[in-house]
Write a protein that holds these residues in place. Sequence first.
Motif, PDB file in Angstrom:
ATOM      1  N   SER A 125      50.883   6.868  49.474  1.00 35.68           N
ATOM      2  CA  SER A 125      51.969   7.752  49.894  1.00 35.68           C
ATOM      3  C   SER A 125      51.661   9.233  49.671  1.00 35.68           C
ATOM      4  CB  SER A 125      53.263   7.379  49.157  1.00 35.68           C
ATOM      5  OG  SER A 125      53.133   7.606  47.769  1.00 35.68           O
ATOM      6  N   HIS A 398      56.271   2.832  47.660  1.00 31.41           N
ATOM      7  CA  HIS A 398      56.748   4.148  48.078  1.00 31.41           C
ATOM      8  C   HIS A 398      57.575   4.736  46.947  1.00 31.41           C
ATOM      9  CE1 HIS A 398      59.011   7.218  50.352  1.00 31.41           C
ATOM     10  NE2 HIS A 398      57.972   7.218  51.154  1.00 31.41           N
ATOM     11  N   TYR A 456      59.717   4.952  55.809  1.00 27.43           N
ATOM     12  CA  TYR A 456      58.558   4.128  55.420  1.00 27.43           C
ATOM     13  C   TYR A 456      58.760   2.676  55.845  1.00 27.43           C
ATOM     14  CZ  TYR A 456      55.385   1.617  52.257  1.00 27.43           C
ATOM     15  OH  TYR A 456      54.437   0.773  51.731  1.00 27.43           O
TER      16      TYR A 456
END
Length: 674
Positions: A125, A398, A456
Amino acid sequence: MAKTLCSLGILLFFCSLFLKSETSHFVYNGFNGSNIVLDGYARIKDKALKLTDRSKNVIGRAFYRSQIPMSGNSSPNAISFSTHFVFQIVPSDTNRGGYGFAFILSPSTQLSGDGGQFLGVVNPSNDGNSSNHLFMVEFDTVSGHNQKSDRYGNHIGININGLNSIYSESASYYNGLTQRKEDIDLEDENPIQAWIDYDGLAVNVTVAPFPTISKPIKPLLSLPINLSKVMKDFMFAGFSASTGKRASSHYILGWSFKLNGIADPLDVSQISAIPAEKSSSSQNKLKRALITTFSVVLFLLVLALISIFTYRKVMKFEVLEDWELDCPHRFQYKDLYVATKRFNESEIIGVGGFGTVYKGVLQATGAQVAVKKITSNDTLKGTREFAAEIESLGRLRHKNLVNLQGWCKYKRNLLLVYDYVPNGSLHSLLYSSMGTVLSWEQRFNIIKGVASGLLYLHEEWEKVVIHRDVKSSNVLIDRDMNARLGDFGLARLYDHGQNSHTTNVVGTIGYIAPELTRTGKASKGTDVFAYGILLLEIACGRAPVTYEPDRNAILVDRILDCIQTGNILNAVDSKLNSTYAIEEMELVLGLGLLCSHRKPESRPTMKEVIRYLNRDEILPVFDKLNSVGSKRADLIRSRFMALGLADDSIVTTSSIPSSSAGEMSTSSFEISGR
């Protein structure tokens, strides 16, 4: 008085020179008693700094404890530096090891890096983000980052803010006599020395065998670069290494560093190679021979013990199913039982439709965790819900999602283990009776965090993930007041480019998109609808549906009334005491209404939502809108009406047939159509 001040100034000047010298120049010919910060697996062993051993999936980092001043007062370029170190990589005795290590300059010693090819420095990420302010030189033994498969690497690269090298070469050096390029194997189990020099204009990287070859005149890598925009005023210098499916031991045997000059040479007499880590195959053969000999004598006893052990094992644990094989770490039930004080009621931190969440402390590590104990009268239903959450959240990574650490299936007990998120849920903070009030800055940051997590799930992961239960009680707030979306028990996955096959209606009243009651099909748009309701809830400090006789029962109706009377800001949470950015508040309210539009095709995607929140695009309601009082209010109202947002176009919970209510509570879970 003047003399005293002068003397004090001189004293402070010399103190600053002393401190700067201490942090900008050091030599370690061994690391016993060194001023080093260790993280992860890293440790000091036999005077050497051992970053990892040959265990799989470990990370080790080590930094010089003091910050190093990396900016000069007389030049816009970063200050020059030089470092010299000796390293040794010992691979597994069965195959090539992995994955190498990196020398890094970082603004912090607390890195959120993954193992394997990420070398413990970055993760998927944040890889490549300019906000990392990372300079690194990687000594890579397995290439494969952003490639289809791992293969033999043995290269050295210069990287900025991530794993993609801006310049790299196969590991080698220039022979001082012939100037021929000689290959060098980073994993040949012998020490290798490296020099990294930066003069403010270019980075030079040089390697050579240790101690037989002195520093070659010609560097292996020479890259013109200005690091002033990369490095902050103060940085930490250190090393990071990791293993994964492949593993090696990574050692740093000696290290020197200096600002504005050449790093001091290391004392060869004080640096020793690590003895080869011998294979235990010969010992294993002897053990097998002894076991075989004794087994003849003890055959009947061993057979009886095996029978008893097998019987107890079968009685204690269930057979692993196919879906369990690819899941993350499996915890032992007894460890979770102890961690939660036998699932004591005093440790309960939340209760949901599918189970109770307990706070726990793992005895082995002392780490705090949240343990979700799934309860269901229908064992098959509970198992399927359990599998759904592991399959989805177990592989997601994430910063705005709750991290699943592992799981446990013991008899009829189904348990999920998460990171412990200390500040609880957004719902509890919004409606706290303890006097706690979230500021607008905190709320806007939470709004952007949830949007980032949903983007995401919808666009950036390998599959499309439909959460299906976005609501304030499923948004957890971490120590830094950042949002982390959790509770993936209702989630559905499908491939990009395909449509969801879900045909049952689930969710929470107030957040359910109107088309779900007709088609039963969840989509990205139904998540966007729930996100829109969440925006309105955060801005107004009111639940989507309330049951107070003197107030509008439906939150959207309340906001529409405010639009009709000329001021949408009348709907804002009174606890904010008008302390908020008006344009941000109008943006959130307008975006919330647009996301919760009754027509799915009129809702923005999460990618568009992010652009609106970051002001990369202007929400249609506010395009070319001035800030004049009543005229602005009239224009906003007319534009809401033009977009179908200020009439009967918003279908609220009040329009949902009451006969469907039972099917739309969070307890209605069905795995079919996944």
